[in-house]
Scaffold this active site. Structure first.
Site, PDB file in Angstrom:
ATOM      1  N   ASP A 149       0.833  -1.198   0.000  1.00  0.00           N
ATOM      2  CA  ASP A 149       0.000   0.000   0.000  1.00  0.00           C
ATOM      3  C   ASP A 149       0.875   1.258   0.000  1.00  0.00           C
ATOM      4  O   ASP A 149       1.936   1.302   0.617  1.00  0.00           O
ATOM      5  CB  ASP A 149      -0.898  -0.016   1.246  1.00  0.00           C
ATOM      6  CG  ASP A 149      -1.910   1.106   1.246  1.00  0.00           C
ATOM      7  OD1 ASP A 149      -2.669   1.203   0.270  1.00  0.00           O
ATOM      8  OD2 ASP A 149      -1.935   1.879   2.217  1.00  0.00           O
TER       9      ASP A 149
ATOM     10  N   ASP B 199     -11.271   1.578  -1.569  1.00  0.00           N
ATOM     11  CA  ASP B 199     -11.448   2.996  -1.236  1.00  0.00           C
ATOM     12  C   ASP B 199     -12.456   3.693  -2.139  1.00  0.00           C
ATOM     13  O   ASP B 199     -12.827   4.844  -1.870  1.00  0.00           O
ATOM     14  CB  ASP B 199     -10.110   3.737  -1.335  1.00  0.00           C
ATOM     15  CG  ASP B 199      -9.226   3.506  -0.123  1.00  0.00           C
ATOM     16  OD1 ASP B 199      -9.759   3.228   0.964  1.00  0.00           O
ATOM     17  OD2 ASP B 199      -7.990   3.591  -0.268  1.00  0.00           O
TER      18      ASP B 199
ATOM     19  N   GLU C 268       0.876  -0.359  -5.007  1.00  0.00           N
ATOM     20  CA  GLU C 268      -0.275   0.550  -5.061  1.00  0.00           C
ATOM     21  C   GLU C 268       0.277   1.935  -5.370  1.00  0.00           C
ATOM     22  O   GLU C 268       0.792   2.630  -4.490  1.00  0.00           O
ATOM     23  CB  GLU C 268      -1.031   0.525  -3.731  1.00  0.00           C
ATOM     24  CG  GLU C 268      -2.331   1.315  -3.743  1.00  0.00           C
ATOM     25  CD  GLU C 268      -2.134   2.779  -3.382  1.00  0.00           C
ATOM     26  OE1 GLU C 268      -2.255   3.639  -4.295  1.00  0.00           O
ATOM     27  OE2 GLU C 268      -1.846   3.063  -2.223  1.00  0.00           O
TER      28      GLU C 268
END
Length: 515
Positions: free
Chosen positions: A306, A406, A353
């Site tokens: 992430d 998200d 990401e």
């Protein structure tokens, strides 16, 4: 520039994102039991090669898996309590109250009240029965020894947190605010049972997780895990070893992590996480990070990293800032960390990401590492035909999503989008938009990107009520759950259709499976 360091994604495949807490089940939250194995069965039947699960750490305030109490531990809420009845650590009647919790969402308050007394009861019976192990879980003593470097601080941290009524460690007495001091404090002997209980909970979590992973391997479904870049300030790692974090002697950070204004927030996002002391980490040969990767590679086939851009440069915001606009970029460890990763794990499979404010420097780092980045179709339709997320501009070494955890669901996103966006979607995809979730699923499957990942709410064409997370909103996230009826709805024609899509677009199963 030379050969990319970790260039692993070579074959086309498809997968689904679903956090395990959203699985159906009768204990108020999804877990690693029969609901998870049935889910893996569906993935196999639908021609999927991957299950992306998200972070699995123990959650605190806000219930976000991206703000766990530990970067290493598992979430005890995911333990299948029914499985403990087989070992006579629990009776089915003792699970009855948990069965009264809602099935369509996670009521974390109710779960907290009902779950922990039952799990502690299982521990007492394990302890009173003088068990050395549970069948297929391995020896408890071996587990404790193998994971002692992170498990001992974590177990003490959680025992102290329970003793001090859940307060953050900065609010504990001075004798307990540091790991070394806490092990010598007068309170330490009193907490021995609670410390051992938290070790036992991790033993159960990892025992059940590894069994589930073996089942997934049998079905030839690979699991994509998730490493949040930053750790929570109120975590065992910051409490136990502050030399690797930018904090003062009191443990309070002078600055915090976040991101500048972006798609999700015009003021940026204040995450509140402490920043790493990359100088100290580098001087220690990045051993903390290598240990973190080691545990994750033991749990998952692939790891999503992430906020990859934070390793090239991270957004530092002063403590007390009202919003994230006042931050600035600070150089991160960059390629040096990935060289160490390659040395330790030559066949490491990582997804970067790389969403958000991506600069040429971040793109260069991504190319040098060879890691696949990410693309989100919901970000593609801004009227610019050069938009990198439009299907005709995608690259092969990319994981393409209709939307991530998200994002809103595709149904909710399209309903809230402006008419210019909806018009471009309809013209670009040559659809009327009445089944937008499936329109985007087909676009992802048809794209040149080698891996396409779909969220379960999109497979079910659900509206915004099924959204996993809203960035910048502290509470009310990660509550949605699918039902047994939802999974039944996917069987039959939907499964056949997904298999057909995989054949048409050469995303057939198992092509990436290791021998």
């Amino acid at each position: 520039m030379g050969k990319p360091l970790l260039d692993w994604l070579k074959a086309r495949a498809a997968g689904v994102f679903l956090h395990p807490t959203a699985l159906p089940g009768a204990s108020g939250i999804g877990n690693l039991g029969s609901g998870a194995t049935r889910w893996i069965d569906f993935l196999a039947d639908a021609g999927m090669s991957y299950w992306q699960v998200g972070p699995l750490g123990p959650t605190g305030y806000g219930d976000s898996p991206y703000q766990p109490f530990s970067a290493f531990a598992g979430n005890p809420y995911l333990i299948d309590l029914e499985a403990l009845c087989e070992f006579h650590l629990l009776e089915e009647s003792e699970l009855r109250d948990l069965g009264h919790l809602p099935g369509d969402h996670v009521d974390y308050g109710g779960l907290y009240s009902l779950f922990w007394p039952v799990l502690r009861l299982a521990f007492r019976r394990f302890q009173d029965g003088e068990f050395a192990y549970l069948p297929n879980y391995g020896l408890f003593s071996d587990f404790k020894h193998r994971h002692r470097n992170w498990l001992d601080p974590f177990a003490l941290f959680m025992a102290l947190k329970g003793h001090f009524n859940g307060k953050a460690w900065q609010q504990w007495p001075a004798s307990c605010r540091e790991y070394a001091k806490a092990t010598e404090s007068s309170i330490y002997p009193e907490l021995s049972d609670s410390i051992e209980a938290h070790r036992f909970f991790q033993y159960l979590f990892f025992g059940q997780w590894m069994a589930l992973r073996r089942y997934a391997r049998k079905k030839k479904v690979q699991i994509i895990g998730d490493i949040p870049l930053f750790v929570s300030l109120d975590s065992a790692e910051v409490w136990a070893d502050r030399r690797f974090f930018q904090t003062g002697r009191d443990g309070i950070p002078a600055c915090q992590a976040g991101v500048p204004p972006d798609y999700f927030s015009p003021d940026g996002q204040l995450w509140g996480n402490p920043l790493y002391d990359w100088k100290s980490l580098r001087e220690d040969d990045f051993r903390w990070w290598i240990g973190r990767f080691k545990l994750n590679f033991s749990m998952f086939d692939v790891v999503r990293l992430d906020h990859f851009r934070g390793l090239q440069a991270y957004w530092r915001v002063p403590r007390g800032a009202a919003h994230a606009r006042d931050g600035r970029w600070i150089r991160g460890p960059g390629f040096s960390l990935f060289r160490k990763l390659k040395d330790a794990f030559p066949c490491a499979r990582v997804i970067a990401e790389d969403l958000g404010m991506i600069t040429p420097s971040v793109r260069r780092l991504l190319r040098r590492t060879g890691l696949p980045g990410m693309a989100v179709l919901q970000f593609a339709f801004n009227g610019d035909d050069r938009n990198l997320y439009l299907p005709h501009n995608l690259r092969k070494n990319v994981v393409v999503y209709a939307g991530t955890h998200d994002n809103d669901t595709s149904h909710g996103w399209f309903a809230a989008a402006g008419e210019s966006v909806r018009d471009q979607v309809r013209r670009y995809l040559r659809v009327d938009g009445s089944e937008i979730s499936w329109d985007l699923i087909r676009a992802a499957y048809a794209s040149v990107s080698r891996l396409a990942v779909i969220s379960l709410p999109d497979l079910l064409s659900l509206d915004s009520s099924a959204r996993f997370n809203t960035p910048g909103v502290a509470v009310g996230n990660w509550q949605w759950r699918c039902s047994e009826e939802d999974l039944e709805q996917l069987s039959g024609t939907t499964t056949e259709y997904l298999r057909d899509l995989a054949r048409i677009y050469q995303r057939t199963r198992n092509v990436n499976q290791r021998g």
